[in-house]
Enzyme design. Structure first.
Site, mmCIF file in Angstrom:
data_model
loop_
_atom_site.group_PDB
_atom_site.id
_atom_site.type_symbol
_atom_site.label_atom_id
_atom_site.label_comp_id
_atom_site.label_asym_id
_atom_site.label_seq_id
_atom_site.Cartn_x
_atom_site.Cartn_y
_atom_site.Cartn_z
ATOM 1 C CD GLU A 174 -23.586 -20.637 -32.965
ATOM 2 O OE1 GLU A 174 -23.510 -20.665 -31.715
ATOM 3 O OE2 GLU A 174 -23.444 -21.486 -33.522
ATOM 4 C CD GLU A 364 -19.260 -21.171 -35.682
ATOM 5 O OE1 GLU A 364 -19.482 -22.134 -35.053
ATOM 6 O OE2 GLU A 364 -19.499 -19.882 -35.372
HETATM 7 C C1 BG6 Z 1 -20.511 -22.447 -32.206
HETATM 8 C C2 BG6 Z 1 -19.892 -21.170 -31.987
HETATM 9 O O1 BG6 Z 1 -21.646 -22.330 -31.186
HETATM 10 O O2 BG6 Z 1 -19.955 -23.549 -32.291
HETATM 11 C C3 BG6 Z 1 -18.395 -21.305 -31.649
HETATM 12 O O3 BG6 Z 1 -20.131 -20.027 -32.629
HETATM 13 C C4 BG6 Z 1 -17.968 -22.429 -31.258
HETATM 14 O O4 BG6 Z 1 -17.698 -20.144 -31.123
HETATM 15 C C5 BG6 Z 1 -18.493 -23.642 -32.328
HETATM 16 O O5 BG6 Z 1 -16.618 -22.834 -30.896
HETATM 17 C C6 BG6 Z 1 -18.174 -24.924 -31.739
HETATM 18 O O6 BG6 Z 1 -18.546 -25.213 -30.333
HETATM 19 P P1 BG6 Z 1 -17.478 -25.887 -29.201
HETATM 20 O O7 BG6 Z 1 -18.364 -25.749 -28.051
HETATM 21 O O8 BG6 Z 1 -16.975 -27.239 -29.804
HETATM 22 O O9 BG6 Z 1 -16.400 -24.904 -29.373
#
Ligand code: BG6
Length: 465
Positions: A174, A364
């Site tokens: 990111e 993701e």
């Molecule tokens: C992304 C990141 O921004 O979102 C992850 O690459 C992160 O590391 C994921 O865990 C989800 O966000 P959060 O804050 O719910 O953990």
């Protein structure tokens, strides 16, 4: 196939985790500290507060000791790919050490061997949030050009070591998050924060291109990609000013991938830098480095869309992944206020494919929720199944639209520590980990209902959706 979704036969189904959010063992076998180890307690105050004293990254879910059992569970679901990251400070504890740490290198050898034994391709991110803390202390972090050289050395070291094992790589997680959470990724802010951010971003972009170059030289049969935190900005209304605001916000995200996928600063940079009073220190060789070393694929995280207006005054807001926007009245939100919008995923795929015409990889996507472990150790997470089902369908629709998509790695296939809140109770997994925000629990793993569902999705290559 009798229903509306179809995935390519070699589609890479799987999951995505990061070292810092899973491994724990923060000081074991010579590992050095990263910004994430110290940030929740000692760092600058983040907008979303980390809870002091809560369960944190130092122990995480102890993937460091449990990786074999966890990988066995991923294999049981039929994973074809596991995205994870290497912790830079396991390899170079201070970031600038002369020799790499053999014990750190050995750990990832073991993890990658275990994945391959189980028929799972590793997809490895070189840097996912855990930038070496001592590089911030001693050099000022990414602001300093020295970091480029150190990152390249780290990248070359791991490419050489894992060249026979890892064929899919991502440079920086990111990369656009630097705009919204600079401290979190190892940037020290000066008087003009935009000057610090964009100079650091330039260093990251050159470092990323040098890693692409090294990867292509050392592992010619590997593919290496860039990675965005992608979320399309919708205009709050059809007022041209709101539409234009959405366009500008999207540009701020694509600024990074434009450079990584096309090799040069986009046309809107000049105006942007003039407005923000940014003057970049660019070395003579940088233009060539950026233009000659383009990524092979464009990967991204997608959790939500955001809504934006020219005039934010008096409008209801909502939170999002490290930054939020306005409330969109047409879509629901998660328990953390993240707006759930499967069609936004298809829109994002179009935005990126239209711009770069390079294969995409969803690395993701998932739903963070409070899950309940029942007396009999089951977890009924039908809401997660619904969320993922709709997003898988959106991805399939994007493929049907003509977009090349390499795979779909669901975020947090096993519960892990949240990046934005430091919580353990914000759970994404198909696998429940018995640990809560206060550190209670014994780290036992239990299969949730979604575990069996995802297994079926993979086994039928999405036909069961
Ligand atoms: C992304 C990141 O921004 O979102 C992850 O690459 C992160 O590391 C994921 O865990 C989800 O966000 P959060 O804050 O719910 O953990």
């Amino acid at each position: 196939m009798g229903n509306e979704v179809e995935f390519p036969k070699d589609f890479l189904w799987g999951g995505a985790i990061s070292a810092i959010q899973t491994e724990g063992a923060f000081d074991k076998d010579g590992r050095g500290l990263s910004v994430f180890d110290v940030y929740p307690k000692g760092g600058p105050t983040p907008t979303i507060p980390f809870s002091e004293g809560r369960y944190n990254y130092k122990e995480a879910i102890d993937f460091y000791s449990n990786y074999k059992d966890d990988i066995a569970l991923f294999a049981e679901m039929g994973f074809k790919v596991l995205r994870t990251s290497i912790s830079w400070t396991r390899i170079f504890p201070s970031g600038d050490d002369v020799e790499p740490n053999e014990k750190g290198l050995q750990f990832y050898d073991d993890v990658f061997d275990e994945l391959l034994r189980n028929g799972i391709q590793p997809l490895v991110t070189l840097l996912h949030l855990d930038f070496p803390y001592s590089l911030v202390e001693n050099y000022g972090g990414w602001n300093n050009r020295k970091t480029v050289e150190l990152f390249e050395r780290y990248a070359r070291t791991v490419f050489e070591r894992y060249k026979d094992k890892v064929k899919y790589w991502i440079t920086l997680n990111e990369i656009n998050i630097i705009l919204h959470r600079p401290h979190l990724v190892g940037v020290s802010l000066g008087e003009n924060k935009y000057q610090s951010i964009y100079q650091s971003a330039h260093h990251q972009l050159v470092a990323s291109a040098l890693a692409v170059k090294a990867c292509h030289e050392i592992i010619p049969d590997a593919k290496i990609g860039c990675m965005l935190g992608a979320m399309p900005f919708y205009p709050y209304s059809c007022k041209p000013e709101d539409v234009f605001e959405g366009l500008l916000r999207d540009q701020s995200t694509f600024f990074f991938s434009d450079i990584q996928a096309k090799g040069y600063y986009p046309y809107f940079t000049k105006k942007l830098f003039k407005e923000k009073k940014v003057t970049l220190d660019i070395q003579p060789e940088d233009e060539r480095i950026l233009s000659e070393n383009l990524v092979d694929f464009v990967s991204f995280s997608y959790y939500m869309s955001l809504t934006i207006a020219k005039d934010l005054h008096g409008k209801e807001t909502t939170s999002g992944n490290l930054f939020g926007g306005l409330k969109n009245p047409y879509i629901p939100s998660s328990e953390w206020g993240w707006q759930i919008d499967p069609l936004g995923l298809r829109i994002t795929m179009h935005q990126l494919y239209q711009r770069y015409e390079k294969p995409l990889f969803i690395v993701e996507n998932g739903l963070g929720s409070f899950d309940k472990l029942e007396e009999d150790k089951s977890v009924h997470d039908q809401y997660r199944v619904e969320y993922l089902k709709e997003h898988f369908k959106a991805a399939a629709n994007g493929i049907e639209d003509g977009i090349e998509l390499l795979g779909f790695a669901v975020w947090g296939p096993i519960d892990l520590v949240s990046a934005s809140t430091g919580q353990m109770n914000k759970r994404y997994g198909f696998i429940y980990v018995d640990k809560d925000d206060d550190g209670n629990g014994n780290l036992e793993r239990y299969k949730k209902d979604s575990f069996y569902w995802y297994k079926e999705v993979i086994a039928t290559n999405g036909e069961s959706l």
